[in-house]
Design a protein around this motif. Structure first.
Motif, PDB file in Angstrom:
ATOM      1  N   ALA A 364       0.804  -1.218   0.000  1.00  0.00           N
ATOM      2  CA  ALA A 364       0.000   0.000   0.000  1.00  0.00           C
ATOM      3  C   ALA A 364       0.842   1.276   0.000  1.00  0.00           C
ATOM      4  CB  ALA A 364      -0.968  -0.015   1.182  1.00  0.00           C
ATOM      5  N   PRO A 365       1.858   1.397   0.864  1.00  0.00           N
ATOM      6  CA  PRO A 365       2.668   2.620   0.821  1.00  0.00           C
ATOM      7  C   PRO A 365       3.400   2.809  -0.503  1.00  0.00           C
ATOM      8  CG  PRO A 365       3.029   1.446   2.877  1.00  0.00           C
ATOM      9  CD  PRO A 365       2.262   0.531   1.987  1.00  0.00           C
ATOM     10  N   VAL A 366       3.867   1.692  -1.084  1.00  0.00           N
ATOM     11  CA  VAL A 366       4.539   1.787  -2.381  1.00  0.00           C
ATOM     12  C   VAL A 366       3.563   2.271  -3.443  1.00  0.00           C
ATOM     13  CG1 VAL A 366       5.787   0.505  -4.148  1.00  0.00           C
ATOM     14  CG2 VAL A 366       6.185  -0.011  -1.734  1.00  0.00           C
ATOM     15  N   LEU A 367       2.340   1.705  -3.396  1.00  0.00           N
ATOM     16  CA  LEU A 367       1.309   2.127  -4.348  1.00  0.00           C
ATOM     17  C   LEU A 367       0.963   3.598  -4.152  1.00  0.00           C
ATOM     18  CD1 LEU A 367      -0.854   1.554  -6.502  1.00  0.00           C
ATOM     19  CD2 LEU A 367      -2.354   0.753  -4.645  1.00  0.00           C
ATOM     20  N   VAL A 368       0.777   4.006  -2.910  1.00  0.00           N
ATOM     21  CA  VAL A 368       0.445   5.401  -2.633  1.00  0.00           C
ATOM     22  C   VAL A 368       1.566   6.327  -3.106  1.00  0.00           C
ATOM     23  CG1 VAL A 368       0.118   7.095  -0.771  1.00  0.00           C
ATOM     24  CG2 VAL A 368      -1.100   4.912  -0.706  1.00  0.00           C
ATOM     25  N   ALA A 369       2.819   5.979  -2.791  1.00  0.00           N
ATOM     26  CA  ALA A 369       3.952   6.803  -3.211  1.00  0.00           C
ATOM     27  C   ALA A 369       4.045   6.879  -4.730  1.00  0.00           C
ATOM     28  CB  ALA A 369       5.247   6.254  -2.628  1.00  0.00           C
ATOM     29  N   SER A 376      -1.422  12.224  -8.196  1.00  0.00           N
ATOM     30  CA  SER A 376      -1.715  13.095  -7.065  1.00  0.00           C
ATOM     31  C   SER A 376      -2.082  12.269  -5.843  1.00  0.00           C
ATOM     32  CB  SER A 376      -2.881  14.032  -7.397  1.00  0.00           C
ATOM     33  OG  SER A 376      -4.080  13.288  -7.572  1.00  0.00           O
ATOM     34  N   LEU A 377      -2.004  12.904  -4.685  1.00  0.00           N
ATOM     35  CA  LEU A 377      -2.395  12.256  -3.432  1.00  0.00           C
ATOM     36  C   LEU A 377      -3.897  11.966  -3.395  1.00  0.00           C
ATOM     37  CD1 LEU A 377      -1.599  11.237  -0.624  1.00  0.00           C
ATOM     38  CD2 LEU A 377      -1.774  13.598   0.212  1.00  0.00           C
ATOM     39  N   PRO A 378      -4.784  12.847  -3.849  1.00  0.00           N
ATOM     40  CA  PRO A 378      -6.210  12.504  -3.866  1.00  0.00           C
ATOM     41  C   PRO A 378      -6.527  11.263  -4.695  1.00  0.00           C
ATOM     42  CG  PRO A 378      -5.954  14.873  -4.070  1.00  0.00           C
ATOM     43  CD  PRO A 378      -4.571  14.283  -4.161  1.00  0.00           C
ATOM     44  N   LEU A 379      -5.854  11.087  -5.834  1.00  0.00           N
ATOM     45  CA  LEU A 379      -6.102   9.883  -6.628  1.00  0.00           C
ATOM     46  C   LEU A 379      -5.659   8.640  -5.864  1.00  0.00           C
ATOM     47  CD1 LEU A 379      -6.973   8.512  -9.242  1.00  0.00           C
ATOM     48  CD2 LEU A 379      -4.660   8.898 -10.135  1.00  0.00           C
ATOM     49  N   ALA A 380      -4.555   8.726  -5.142  1.00  0.00           N
ATOM     50  CA  ALA A 380      -4.095   7.597  -4.339  1.00  0.00           C
ATOM     51  C   ALA A 380      -5.139   7.224  -3.295  1.00  0.00           C
ATOM     52  CB  ALA A 380      -2.763   7.936  -3.674  1.00  0.00           C
ATOM     53  N   ALA A 381      -5.742   8.225  -2.642  1.00  0.00           N
ATOM     54  CA  ALA A 381      -6.784   7.955  -1.648  1.00  0.00           C
ATOM     55  C   ALA A 381      -7.993   7.282  -2.295  1.00  0.00           C
ATOM     56  CB  ALA A 381      -7.201   9.253  -0.960  1.00  0.00           C
ATOM     57  N   ALA A 382      -8.382   7.746  -3.487  1.00  0.00           N
ATOM     58  CA  ALA A 382      -9.529   7.156  -4.169  1.00  0.00           C
ATOM     59  C   ALA A 382      -9.274   5.695  -4.529  1.00  0.00           C
ATOM     60  CB  ALA A 382      -9.857   7.961  -5.429  1.00  0.00           C
ATOM     61  N   ILE A 383      -8.074   5.379  -4.991  1.00  0.00           N
ATOM     62  CA  ILE A 383      -7.727   4.000  -5.346  1.00  0.00           C
ATOM     63  C   ILE A 383      -7.818   3.102  -4.114  1.00  0.00           C
ATOM     64  CG2 ILE A 383      -5.826   2.491  -6.068  1.00  0.00           C
ATOM     65  CD1 ILE A 383      -4.972   4.747  -7.985  1.00  0.00           C
ATOM     66  N   MET A 384      -7.333   3.576  -2.990  1.00  0.00           N
ATOM     67  CA  MET A 384      -7.413   2.770  -1.773  1.00  0.00           C
ATOM     68  C   MET A 384      -8.861   2.535  -1.367  1.00  0.00           C
ATOM     69  SD  MET A 384      -4.318   2.123  -1.525  1.00  0.00           S
ATOM     70  CE  MET A 384      -4.679   0.928  -0.248  1.00  0.00           C
ATOM     71  N   GLY A 385      -9.707   3.516  -1.580  1.00  0.00           N
ATOM     72  CA  GLY A 385     -11.127   3.334  -1.283  1.00  0.00           C
ATOM     73  C   GLY A 385     -11.758   2.241  -2.109  1.00  0.00           C
ATOM     74  N   VAL A 386     -11.454   2.218  -3.399  1.00  0.00           N
ATOM     75  CA  VAL A 386     -11.989   1.171  -4.283  1.00  0.00           C
ATOM     76  C   VAL A 386     -11.482  -0.202  -3.855  1.00  0.00           C
ATOM     77  CG1 VAL A 386     -11.984   0.302  -6.654  1.00  0.00           C
ATOM     78  CG2 VAL A 386     -12.284   2.761  -6.217  1.00  0.00           C
ATOM     79  N   LEU A 387     -10.210  -0.289  -3.458  1.00  0.00           N
ATOM     80  CA  LEU A 387      -9.663  -1.565  -2.989  1.00  0.00           C
ATOM     81  C   LEU A 387     -10.365  -2.041  -1.718  1.00  0.00           C
ATOM     82  CD1 LEU A 387      -5.820  -1.077  -3.592  1.00  0.00           C
ATOM     83  CD2 LEU A 387      -7.435  -2.454  -4.932  1.00  0.00           C
TER      84      LEU A 387
END
Length: 416
Positions: A364-369, A376-387
Motif C-alpha cells: 500500500a505505501p509503495v502504491l500510494v507513493a 496526485s495524493l487525492p487519486l491515491a486515496a480514491a484508489i485505496m477506497g476502491v480496494l
C-alpha cells in the motif's frame, strides 16, 4: 475445561500477554505520524516521504519471513526481548541519520522488530486462549496495539511541543523498548505454568516448517482468504501513510498532525472489545465487512476534499471516521489466522497468514507513493477506497467457505 476455568485462564494471561504489546505500540504510535514530516525536513519530496513512511510496513513484511521459524525455535518470550533490542538499535540509527537513506533504513529495522514482536504475541494467544474466548482475546490484543497507537501520538505531540524537535519522539520508543526488556525479565513466563485448552495436543516446535513451505502447503486457502486479508492490511497501512501525507500537503505542523491522528486512534481503540463481541456472537463477516466498506467510503470522500474550503475540517472528520471504521474490525486478521491455524504448531501458519496480510501492508505505501509521484495524493486515496470495496467482496465470498461455523452464524461460537 469449564467455561469458568477458561475465563480464569484468559484473565491470568492478560498482564504478561498484553502489557509488553501496549508498550511497543506506544513507541510505534509516537513515531508513525511524524515520519513523513521528518523525511521532508531531510529533503524528501512528498512521494519519497510516503515511501519512507511505508518502510515500517515493508520491514514487517520481510520480518514475517523468519518470524514464525524464530518464534517456534526460541519461544515467544525470547523473541520479544530480541525484537525490543532491535527496535532500540533502529531508533538510535534514526536519531543519528543525516539523510533519508539511513533514516529509511532505521524505519525498516523498526518494522522488522514489530513483525517478530507481533507474531510472538499472536502465537501465544492462539495456543493458550480457549476457542470460546478467541475473538475477544485477539481483538483485545488488537485493541492493546490500538491503545498504544492512541496514546503514542499524544505523547509524541507533547514531547515535540516541549523540545521543538520532531526527532525527539524516537526517545519514546527507546524508553518503551527498555521497559519491555525489564518487564519480560521480571514477569514470570506464563507458558511455563498454563495448560493448553486443547488437551492431548502438543505444541511441536521442533517440527516447524519454513514460511515458503507453509505458503505452498496452504496455498489454496491463502490465495482465497489471504487475498481478502491482503486488502485489509492494505487499507490499514494506507491510513498510516495517506493521513500524515495529507497533513503535510495541507501545511499542518507535526504536533497538530499527531493530535489529529491521535483522536482517530482513540476512537479506533474504543471499539476493540465490541469488535470481538461481534465476531464471537455474530460471526467474522459482521466485523470485517463494515470495517472495509466504511474505510473505503472514507477514502473516496477524502479524495474529493483536498482543494475544498475547510479542507482541514474534512481531514479531521474523515480521520475520525476512518478510526471508527478500522476499530470495528479490530483483531480480525489475528482471529481469522487463529481460526485457521493448525493447533499442534500454529506459529509457522500464523507467520504465513500474517505474511499475506503484510503483503498488502507493504504494498500500500509503495502504491500510494507511486500514484503521488505520477499523479496526485487525492487519486491515491480514491484508489485505496476502491480496494476497500473489493476486499469486502472477496471476504464475503470466501470466509463462509473456510469457516462455516464462525463466518456469519448469529450465535455465540462454541467450537471453531
Amino acid at each position: 475445561m469449564s467455561t469458568t476455568e477458561q475465563a480464569f485462564q484468559f484473565r491470568s494471561i492478560a498482564l504478561p500477554a498484553l502489557l509488553p504489546s501496549l508498550l511497543f505500540a506506544i513507541g510505534e504510535g509516537a513515531i508513525i505520524p511524524v515520519i513523513p514530516a521528518i523525511a521532508s525536513n531531510l529533503g524528501a519530496s512528498l512521494a519519497v516521504a510516503g515511501f519512507i513512511a511505508g518502510m515500517t510496513m515493508i520491514g514487517e513484511l520481510v520480518g514475517d519471513i523468519p518470524s514464525g521459524w524464530v518464534v517456534s525455535r526460541i519461544g515467544e518470550r525470547r523473541s520479544m526481548i530480541y525484537a525490543a533490542i532491535l527496535s532500540i538499535l533502529a531508533i538510535v540509527l534514526c536519531l543519528l541519520a543525516p539523510n533519508n537513506l539511513l533514516f529509511g533504513t532505521g524505519i525498516f529495522l523498526l518494522g522488522l522488530a514489530a513483525a517478530v514482536f507481533a507474531l510472538a504475541r499472536h502465537a501465544f494467544m492462539t495456543t493458550f486462549v480457549p476457542a470460546a474466548f478467541r475473538a475477544r482475546a485477539l481483538s483485545t490484543l488488537g485493541g492493546t496495539f490500538r491503545a498504544g497507537w492512541f496514546v503514542g501520538p499524544f505523547l509524541g505531540a507533547g514531547v515535540i511541543a516541549l523540545t521543538g524537535v520532531s526527532q525527539s519522539v524516537f526517545w519514546i520508543q527507546g524508553v518503551c523498548g527498555v521497559a519491555i526488556i525489564i518487564l519480560l525479565f521480571i514477569i514470570p513466563d506464563p507458558t511455563e505454568k498454563l495448560a493448553k485448552p486443547d488437551a492431548g495436543e502438543t505444541f511441536v516446535r521442533e517440527e516447524s516448517v519454513g514460511l515458503f513451505a507453509t505458503l505452498v502447503q496452504f496455498r489454496s486457502l491463502l490465495v482465497r482468504v489471504g487475498t481478502g486479508v491482503t486488502l485489509v492490511g492494505a487499507l490499514r497501512a494506507s491510513r498510516t501513510v495517506v493521513l500524515p501525507l495529507w497533513a503535510v500537503s495541507l501545511g499542518l505542523s507535526e504536533s497538530s498532525t499527531a493530535l489529529i491522528i491521535g483522536i482517530g486512534g482513540a476512537l479506533d481503540f474504543a471499539l476493540f472489545y465490541s469488535s470481538g463481541q461481534i465476531m464471537d456472537r455474530f460471526g467474522r463477516l459482521w466485523s470485517v465487512v463494515p470495517s472495509m466498506v466504511g474505510m473505503g467510503i472514507c477514502f473516496v470522500i477524502l479524495s474529493f476534499t483536498h482543494n475544498l474550503d475547510g479542507a482541514v475540517g474534512w481531514f479531521i472528520a474523515l480521520t475520525v471516521f476512518l478510526g471508527l471504521s478500522n476499530g470495528v474490525g479490530s483483531g480480525i486478521i489475528m482471529t481469522l489466522g487463529a481460526d485457521l491455524a493448525p493447533k499442534t504448531d500454529p506459529a509457522p501458519f500464523l507467520g504465513a497468514f500474517r505474511f499475506t496480510g503484510d503483503l498488502g501492508t507493504a504494498a500500500a505505501p509503495v502504491l500510494v507513493a507511486g500514484v503521488v509521484a505520477v499523479a496526485s495524493l487525492p487519486l491515491a486515496a480514491a484508489i485505496m477506497g476502491v480496494l476497500g470495496f473489493a476486499g469486502a467482496g472477496i471476504l464475503i465470498r470466501y470466509i463462509p467457505r473456510y469457516l462455516p461455523h464462525v463466518g456469519r452464524v448469529p450465535r455465540l461460537v462454541k467450537n471453531s
